[in-house]
Design a protein around this motif. Structure first.
Motif, PDB file in Angstrom:
ATOM      1  N   LEU A   1     -37.333  -5.543 -16.411  1.00 41.14           N
ATOM      2  CA  LEU A   1     -38.012  -4.246 -16.384  1.00 41.14           C
ATOM      3  C   LEU A   1     -39.040  -4.165 -15.269  1.00 41.14           C
ATOM      4  N   PHE A   2     -39.429  -5.322 -14.701  1.00 39.53           N
ATOM      5  CA  PHE A   2     -40.462  -5.338 -13.668  1.00 39.53           C
ATOM      6  C   PHE A   2     -39.963  -6.119 -12.465  1.00 39.53           C
ATOM      7  N   SER A   3     -40.407  -5.659 -11.312  1.00 41.97           N
ATOM      8  CA  SER A   3     -40.078  -6.335 -10.060  1.00 41.97           C
ATOM      9  C   SER A   3     -41.365  -6.621  -9.300  1.00 41.97           C
ATOM     10  N   PHE A   4     -41.327  -7.728  -8.543  1.00 43.11           N
ATOM     11  CA  PHE A   4     -42.430  -8.072  -7.664  1.00 43.11           C
ATOM     12  C   PHE A   4     -42.139  -7.465  -6.304  1.00 43.11           C
ATOM     13  N   ILE A   5     -43.165  -6.815  -5.716  1.00 46.53           N
ATOM     14  CA  ILE A   5     -42.967  -6.111  -4.447  1.00 46.53           C
ATOM     15  C   ILE A   5     -44.036  -6.568  -3.475  1.00 46.53           C
ATOM     16  N   VAL A   6     -43.619  -6.856  -2.215  1.00 47.58           N
ATOM     17  CA  VAL A   6     -44.544  -7.172  -1.146  1.00 47.58           C
ATOM     18  C   VAL A   6     -43.896  -6.706   0.147  1.00 47.58           C
ATOM     19  N   GLY A   7     -44.744  -6.274   1.092  1.00 52.27           N
ATOM     20  CA  GLY A   7     -44.156  -5.784   2.328  1.00 52.27           C
ATOM     21  C   GLY A   7     -45.208  -5.326   3.311  1.00 52.27           C
ATOM     22  N   GLY A   8     -44.724  -4.638   4.349  1.00 57.33           N
ATOM     23  CA  GLY A   8     -45.617  -4.140   5.381  1.00 57.33           C
ATOM     24  C   GLY A   8     -45.057  -2.895   6.020  1.00 57.33           C
ATOM     25  N   GLU A   9     -45.892  -2.269   6.862  1.00 56.05           N
ATOM     26  CA  GLU A   9     -45.502  -0.988   7.433  1.00 56.05           C
ATOM     27  C   GLU A   9     -46.197  -0.803   8.773  1.00 56.05           C
ATOM     28  N   VAL A  10     -45.483  -0.233   9.732  1.00 57.61           N
ATOM     29  CA  VAL A  10     -46.042   0.142  11.028  1.00 57.61           C
ATOM     30  C   VAL A  10     -45.690   1.598  11.264  1.00 57.61           C
ATOM     31  N   ALA A  11     -46.700   2.387  11.728  1.00 55.98           N
ATOM     32  CA  ALA A  11     -46.466   3.827  11.882  1.00 55.98           C
ATOM     33  C   ALA A  11     -47.087   4.322  13.174  1.00 55.98           C
ATOM     34  N   TRP A  12     -46.445   5.319  13.712  1.00 56.98           N
ATOM     35  CA  TRP A  12     -47.051   6.108  14.799  1.00 56.98           C
ATOM     36  C   TRP A  12     -47.639   7.347  14.158  1.00 56.98           C
ATOM     37  N   THR A  13     -48.904   7.589  14.388  1.00 60.56           N
ATOM     38  CA  THR A  13     -49.595   8.638  13.645  1.00 60.56           C
ATOM     39  C   THR A  13     -50.111   9.725  14.561  1.00 60.56           C
ATOM     40  N   GLY A  14     -50.098  10.941  14.040  1.00 59.36           N
ATOM     41  CA  GLY A  14     -50.804  12.057  14.644  1.00 59.36           C
ATOM     42  C   GLY A  14     -52.026  12.362  13.796  1.00 59.36           C
ATOM     43  N   ARG A  15     -52.518  13.597  13.862  1.00 55.13           N
ATOM     44  CA  ARG A  15     -53.706  13.940  13.086  1.00 55.13           C
ATOM     45  C   ARG A  15     -53.390  13.930  11.597  1.00 55.13           C
ATOM     46  N   TYR A  16     -52.262  14.555  11.208  1.00 56.95           N
ATOM     47  CA  TYR A  16     -51.940  14.643   9.791  1.00 56.95           C
ATOM     48  C   TYR A  16     -50.528  14.138   9.467  1.00 56.95           C
TER      49      TYR A  16
ATOM     50  N   ARG B   1     -38.144  -8.128  -5.580  1.00 57.80           N
ATOM     51  CA  ARG B   1     -37.393  -9.088  -6.401  1.00 57.80           C
ATOM     52  C   ARG B   1     -37.748  -8.918  -7.864  1.00 57.80           C
ATOM     53  N   ASP B   2     -36.700  -8.901  -8.712  1.00 52.80           N
ATOM     54  CA  ASP B   2     -36.929  -8.805 -10.154  1.00 52.80           C
ATOM     55  C   ASP B   2     -37.620 -10.069 -10.654  1.00 52.80           C
ATOM     56  N   LEU B   3     -38.455  -9.876 -11.683  1.00 48.92           N
ATOM     57  CA  LEU B   3     -39.174 -11.029 -12.242  1.00 48.92           C
ATOM     58  C   LEU B   3     -38.233 -11.936 -13.028  1.00 48.92           C
ATOM     59  N   THR B   4     -37.146 -11.412 -13.600  1.00 45.41           N
ATOM     60  CA  THR B   4     -36.140 -12.219 -14.309  1.00 45.41           C
ATOM     61  C   THR B   4     -34.768 -11.793 -13.816  1.00 45.41           C
ATOM     62  N   ASN B   5     -33.779 -12.690 -14.000  1.00 50.09           N
ATOM     63  CA  ASN B   5     -32.416 -12.394 -13.546  1.00 50.09           C
ATOM     64  C   ASN B   5     -31.778 -11.335 -14.422  1.00 50.09           C
ATOM     65  N   THR B   6     -30.794 -10.684 -13.838  1.00 49.04           N
ATOM     66  CA  THR B   6     -30.029  -9.668 -14.574  1.00 49.04           C
ATOM     67  C   THR B   6     -28.757 -10.320 -15.111  1.00 49.04           C
ATOM     68  N   GLU B   7     -28.502 -10.184 -16.407  1.00 48.57           N
ATOM     69  CA  GLU B   7     -27.305 -10.717 -17.053  1.00 48.57           C
ATOM     70  C   GLU B   7     -26.390  -9.562 -17.407  1.00 48.57           C
TER      71      GLU B   7
ATOM     72  N   ASN C   1     -19.453 -13.569 -18.570  1.00 49.85           N
ATOM     73  CA  ASN C   1     -20.871 -13.298 -18.344  1.00 49.85           C
ATOM     74  C   ASN C   1     -21.263 -13.749 -16.939  1.00 49.85           C
ATOM     75  N   TYR C   2     -22.060 -12.883 -16.286  1.00 53.82           N
ATOM     76  CA  TYR C   2     -22.505 -13.186 -14.929  1.00 53.82           C
ATOM     77  C   TYR C   2     -24.023 -12.943 -14.820  1.00 53.82           C
ATOM     78  N   SER C   3     -24.567 -13.503 -13.727  1.00 51.01           N
ATOM     79  CA  SER C   3     -26.018 -13.351 -13.515  1.00 51.01           C
ATOM     80  C   SER C   3     -26.304 -13.259 -12.019  1.00 51.01           C
ATOM     81  N   TYR C   4     -27.341 -12.426 -11.672  1.00 53.68           N
ATOM     82  CA  TYR C   4     -27.808 -12.419 -10.282  1.00 53.68           C
ATOM     83  C   TYR C   4     -29.320 -12.190 -10.301  1.00 53.68           C
ATOM     84  N   SER C   5     -29.964 -12.588  -9.179  1.00 56.46           N
ATOM     85  CA  SER C   5     -31.421 -12.659  -9.165  1.00 56.46           C
ATOM     86  C   SER C   5     -32.103 -11.318  -8.917  1.00 56.46           C
TER      87      SER C   5
END
Length: 794
Positions: A732-747, A758-764, A771-775
């Motif tokens: 039900l929960f995933s761990f998220i990490v990342g970054g971003e680069v942008a070209w910006t104007g005024r608004y 990445r999900d915190l637990t594998n999906t069955e 039966n199968y599983s993936y991360s």
């Protein structure tokens, strides 16, 4: 001889005891406000008078009057008094508080009180010219509820505010109920009221004299002052003021009506002649045949002759008729010409007469207009003179007026810390203050000036005369009704009981009188918060000159002999220092309220600053993005986000500014898995991310171009949708990490982002009975647009 001495001693002791008893009785009598029992066999319940149509400034007068009635009856009589339980329920409220035993004797009279012999009720109401104070004392006997005693009188605002009318009513009712008051008690109860009434009569005499002398401004003020001092004089003052106002009221405010225009005379129309034409001649008819040959021949011959005759006669008739027509035309033209001539003569005469009438009407109208203008100028002259006289009187009166009284505490306090043991001296002090005099003078001036203004406006010509703003804009200079200030300087001496002057001191107080104008007219006020008291210090007094009784003597006030100045109506002084206490208490109360208001204002200001700072430094960004590539772990990805930013980028100067934000939204992507060498298994994930973001911004001076870089991290809340596989368990929960680069104007900004999700637990899941599983590990690259919405624009 011894027996005689013993008898003489006993007789002396008897005389001494009788003298001591008499002296004690005399002493008791001298301090008692009444003689006899003071009505000890009488009982009365005193209820608070009912207020009727009183102004807000007198809202609590009925309670103050009730308290004063209780105090007077308790102090100046032996009558048993029962208070108004509606006003004073405190005792029984305490008895019933629940803190005391139910059987306590204090509550044994609850519901068992007996009615007193008398019941006092009353009312305080406002009348057109003054106030009305009424009290009645009713019997409470079983078969007798009649009014035993009553008191009714008109009174002034001063009488009510000072409660002198209550003292007068108490004096009257106590004497009617049989209480024999001493002369000292009578004087105390009559007090200021008797003084005011005596002064009112004197002022009324001065007003009548001024009225007879033609000093209208002075007379009006004195009449208003007399009414303020004694309500019994209000009716006479009103009558005299009305008489003085009649000459002004009788000034014509209506113009003379324009004269009725004279109608132009009309000559009788000329009598026109009627035209009567001459009748034309008729031609005779032809002869008739009979059927006989001879006769017919003769008849034909005759017919021929007749026709020829008829032709001749017809020619004659036609000629005559033509002549007649010509004659008729000639006569008609002559009649019409005569009629036209006569009409022209009549029209000319009527025009001449109309011109004469119009000229007369114009002359009469000009005369009326001139008379109206003269009357209007005369009325204005009278009014301006009346206003100027009023200003002249009050300019002199207000210039010399000091509406304050000097009060001091007739009590000397020593200052041990100042004692000089070497020189055998010590410093002492007493309290002094400047308090406003009763504002009856102000109401007298206000009533006079505002009544005069009302009469002026009632003429309907004040605006045309350019005096509609009187008295705020005066008709003479300098203006009499202005803010005034001054000071009171007193020279004081300290004397011992031998009359020796121990010390001298000079002290001063400043004062201010404020004049204001409104739609209601002129008003005076005193800012009590600017008044003050002070210690008057006598330094280095020889301790051996100090006697048991010390006297404070006011010698001079503002350079004049104090007693002489007071006797001549100048500034008054006295030892009633208690008059300063309510002013001081009011200052403390208002200061406390001001402190509360300031604290409240500071809190409000702090909140506003915090809010402004929040609005200045915060903004919302929202946008959308999509995955432009295919990944081995995902089929597609995209979504939208909304972001609350702290320390928003602020264009206008090149800067390097860190910021942070909290982001949420929705992300949709498709997971892929290859459990067999056969088809790819997919499932759709709807994810609600909760991310924290930190970054920096570099932007040009005009905010049109810049770079925005940030990193983010958080969790995602997942919702799964699939119809290909049977899910056994999923994260039900995933761990998220990342970054971003942008070209910006005024608004706006165009960004590229990377996100490791990445999900915190594998999906069955189950597929084809296995039966199968993936991360659930994903690398998402997104491209999108964002828009900035600042809470407050740059």
């Amino acid at each position: 001889m011894k027996r005689f001495g013993l008898l003489l001693f006993l007789f002396f002791m008897l005389i001494l005891s009788l003298y001591a008893k008499g002296n004690r009785e005399h002493s008791q009598t001298s301090i008692s406000p009444y003689t006899g029992d003071g009505g000890a066999n009488i009982s009365i319940t005193i209820k608070a008078p009912v207020p009727e149509r009183l102004p807000p400034i007198l809202a609590n007068t009925h309670i103050d009057s009730y308290r004063r009635l209780l105090d007077n009856f308790l102090r100046y009589s032996g009558i048993t008094i029962r208070p108004d339980f509606d006003i004073d329920p405190s005792l029984y409220r305490e008895v019933l508080s629940g803190y005391y035993d139910d059987d306590d004797e204090a509550g044994s009279d609850l519901g068992h009180l007996r009615m007193t012999e008398y019941l006092m009720t009353g009312s305080i109401s406002q009348s057109p010219t003054s106030y009305r104070f009424y009290l009645q004392v009713v019997k409470t006997a079983a078969n007798d509820k009649s009014v035993a005693f009553s008191y009714e009188a008109n009174c002034t605002y001063s009488d009510l505010s000072s409660l002198s009318i209550v003292n007068r009513a108490s004096l009257d009712l106590l004497e009617k109920m049989g209480v024999k008051l001493t002369e000292a008690a009578r004087t105390e109860l009559a007090g200021a009221d008797a003084t005011n009434r005596a002064k009112g009569k004197t002022v009324m005499l001065d007003a009548v004299a001024a009225q007879k002398a033609g000093n209208d401004a002075e007379a009006r003020f004195l009449l208003n002052q007399a009414a303020e001092l004694d309500a019994q004089l209000a009716e006479e003052a009103e009558r005299r003021l009305s008489e003085m106002g009649k000459p002004l009221a009788m000034l014509s405010v209506e113009k003379i009506l324009s004269p009725t225009l004279l109608p132009p005379p009309q000559l009788q129309a000329p009598q026109l002649q009627d035209f009567v034409p001459i009748p034309e001649t008729e031609i005779p008819p032809p002869a008739k045949t009979t059927g006989n040959l001879g006769n017919d021949a003769r008849a034909r011959q005759q017919a021929y002759e007749i026709e020829r005759e008829n032709a001749r006669r017809k020619a004659e008739v036609d000629a005559e008729n033509e002549r007649i027509r010509e004659e008729n035309a000639r006569r008609k033209a002559a009649v019409e010409a005569e009629n036209a001539r006569r009409k022209a003569e009549v029209d000319a005469e009527n025009a001449r007469r109309k011109a004469e009438v119009d000229a007369e009407n114009e002359r009469r109208k000009a005369a009326v207009d001139a008379e109206n203008a003269a009357r209007d100028a005369h009325n204005k002259e009278i009014w301006v003179k009346a206003l100027a006289d009023s200003e002249g009187y009050y300019r002199k009166y207000l210039t010399t007026l000091i509406p304050f009284e000097l009060v001091y505490e007739n009590k000397i306090d020593d200052m041990p810390e100042t004692q000089d043991f070497e020189n055998e001296t010590i410093s002492v002090k007493f309290n002094a203050a400047l308090v406003p005099v009763e504002m009856g003078w102000a109401r007298a001036v206000e009533n006079d000036v505002n009544n005069l203004r009302s009469q002026l406006l009632a003429t309907g010509r004040a605006k045309a005369w350019d005096i509609a703003n009187w008295p705020q804009i005066p008709v003479t200079n300098p203006a009499p009704f202005v803010n005034r200030s001054g000071s009171v300087t007193a020279d004081v001496e300290l004397l011992n009981d031998k009359g020796k002057v121990l010390g001298k001191q000079t002290f001063s107080f400043g004062w201010n009188l404020t004049t204001s104008f409104s739609a209601k007219g002129l008003s005076f006020s005193i800012n009590e918060d600017k008044l003050s008291s002070q210690f008057v210090l006598f330094k280095s007094i020889n301790i051996y000159d100090i006697t048991e009784a010390l006297q404070i003597r006011i010698v001079r006030i503002n350079g004049q002999d104090a007693e002489k100045a007071a006797a001549q109506g100048g500034i008054q002084y006295g030892t009633d220092y208690q008059r300063w206490k309510p002013i001081e208490q009011g200052q403390h109360n208002r200061a406390a309220l001001d402190e509360k208001r300031k604290a409240k204002e500071e809190r409000r200001y702090t909140r506003e600053i915090s809010r402004d700072r929040f609005l200045e430094n915060h903004s919302i960004r929202f946008g959308g993005w999509g995955e432009p590539r295919q990944d081995s772990n995902i089929g597609y990805a995209g979504g939208g986000a909304i972001e609350l930013c702290w320390l928003r980028p602020n264009p206008g100067a090149f800067q390097f500014l860190g910021y942070s934000s909290l982001q949420t939204g929705v992300t949709i992507f498709q997971d892929k898995d290859e459990p067999l060498s056969e088809p790819i298994v997919t499932k759709t994930v709807i994810q609600f991310p909760v991310l924290g973001r930190a970054g920096f911004n570099m932007q040009g001076t005009k905010g049109t171009a810049g770079i925005d870089a940030s990193i983010h991290g958080g969790i995602g809340i997942n919702l799964f949708l699939t119809d290909q596989i049977e899910l056994l368990s999923s994260s039900l929960f995933s761990f998220i990490v990342g970054g971003e680069v942008a070209w910006t104007g005024r608004y706006q900004s165009l960004f590229i982002s990377y996100q490791f999700n990445r999900d915190l637990t594998n999906t069955e899941y189950r597929l084809y009975g296995e039966n199968y599983s993936y991360s659930g590990s994903r690398n998402i690259v997104g491209v999108g647009l964002k828009w900035l919405i600042p809470f407050r624009k740059y």
